[in-house]
Design a protein around this motif. Structure first.
Motif, PDB file in Angstrom:
ATOM      1  N   ASP A   9       0.962  -1.485   0.454  1.00 49.73           N
ATOM      2  CA  ASP A   9       0.149   0.270   0.528  1.00 49.73           C
ATOM      3  C   ASP A   9       0.982   1.418   0.042  1.00 49.73           C
ATOM      4  N   LYS A 144      -8.997  -2.689  -3.062  1.00 52.77           N
ATOM      5  CA  LYS A 144      -7.867  -3.053  -3.319  1.00 52.77           C
ATOM      6  C   LYS A 144      -8.269  -4.325  -3.501  1.00 52.77           C
ATOM      7  N   ASP A 170      -6.526  -3.075   3.578  1.00 50.42           N
ATOM      8  CA  ASP A 170      -5.659  -4.031   3.012  1.00 50.42           C
ATOM      9  C   ASP A 170      -5.230  -5.842   3.113  1.00 50.42           C
TER      10      ASP A 170
END
Length: 218
Positions: A9, A144, A170
């Motif tokens: 990330d 994501k 995430d």
């Protein structure tokens, strides 16, 4: 030939980009004559898709796209915008070490892909990443899960991968792609929530992160 890929990330994990993001969000809401939360209360802007952040700020649905356009104008300013950030301590050294050991590192961010690439370039990180994946301007790709999937689809068959991030989004994205997720505690997310959604580990610094990456992928 299979590879060992480390997906990072960007905001809150590689970069402490909170100041630029939060200042731009406040400027946007004020420009729209809407109530703006305090700087300290805007951590939720760091990580999720931008449109979702404005919804959390109680921007009326019919004005969300307007907010996105104004935010991008503010955030793309060099002063008080995307350059108001710094790599986290030890991050450059860790990325360099991973590269020397033969790992391939990628950025997987909900930030717009073009802007993410500009940030990586502005901080001279280009040589440390094999690719940068982010959201599309129209928001059709922003979750994501989908961004990680795009990255994984570029890897040779049989490759191994791990996702590194600072929020539960995430870790959930990693789970949805059936790869392990490691949570970092130096970002803007909630550590307990990352544990709850299945992070294989939480790490407190770059050295611990590198050790856990090797443990997971080797």
């Amino acid at each position: 030939m299979s590879v060992k890929a480390v997906l990072f990330d960007l905001d809150g994990t590689v970069m402490d980009s909170g100041p630029g993001i939060k200042h731009s969000a406040i400027a946007t809401l004020k420009e729209m004559h809407l109530s703006a939360p305090s700087y300290e209360d805007l951590n939720y802007f760091i990580g999720p898709p931008l449109r979702d952040c404005f919804r959390l700020s109680h921007v009326p649905e019919e004005r969300v796209e307007e907010a996105v356009l104004i935010y991008r104008k503010n955030y793309e300013k060099e002063k008080g915008g995307y350059l108001d950030a710094n790599p986290y301590p030890g991050m450059i050294e860790m990325l360099s070490s991973l590269k020397k050991k033969g790992y391939l590192s990628f950025v997987c961010t909900s930030k717009g892909e073009a802007l993410a690439k500009r940030i990586v370039h502005a901080f001279s990180l280009d040589s440390l990443f094999a690719g940068v994946y982010g959201s599309t301007l129209d928001g059709k790709i922003s979750k994501k899960k989908d961004i990680i999937s795009l990255c994984l689809s570029s890897l040779p068959s049989g490759s191994k991968a791990v996702m590194i991030g600072d929020t539960y989004l995430d870790i959930v994205g990693a789970n949805e792609n059936r790869i392990p997720g490691i949570g970092v505690t130096w970002g803007y997310g909630e550590n307990n929530r990352m544990k709850e959604v299945g992070a294989v580990a939480l790490v407190d610094n770059a050295e611990e992160c590198e050790e856990k990456i090797e443990e997971v992928l080797d």
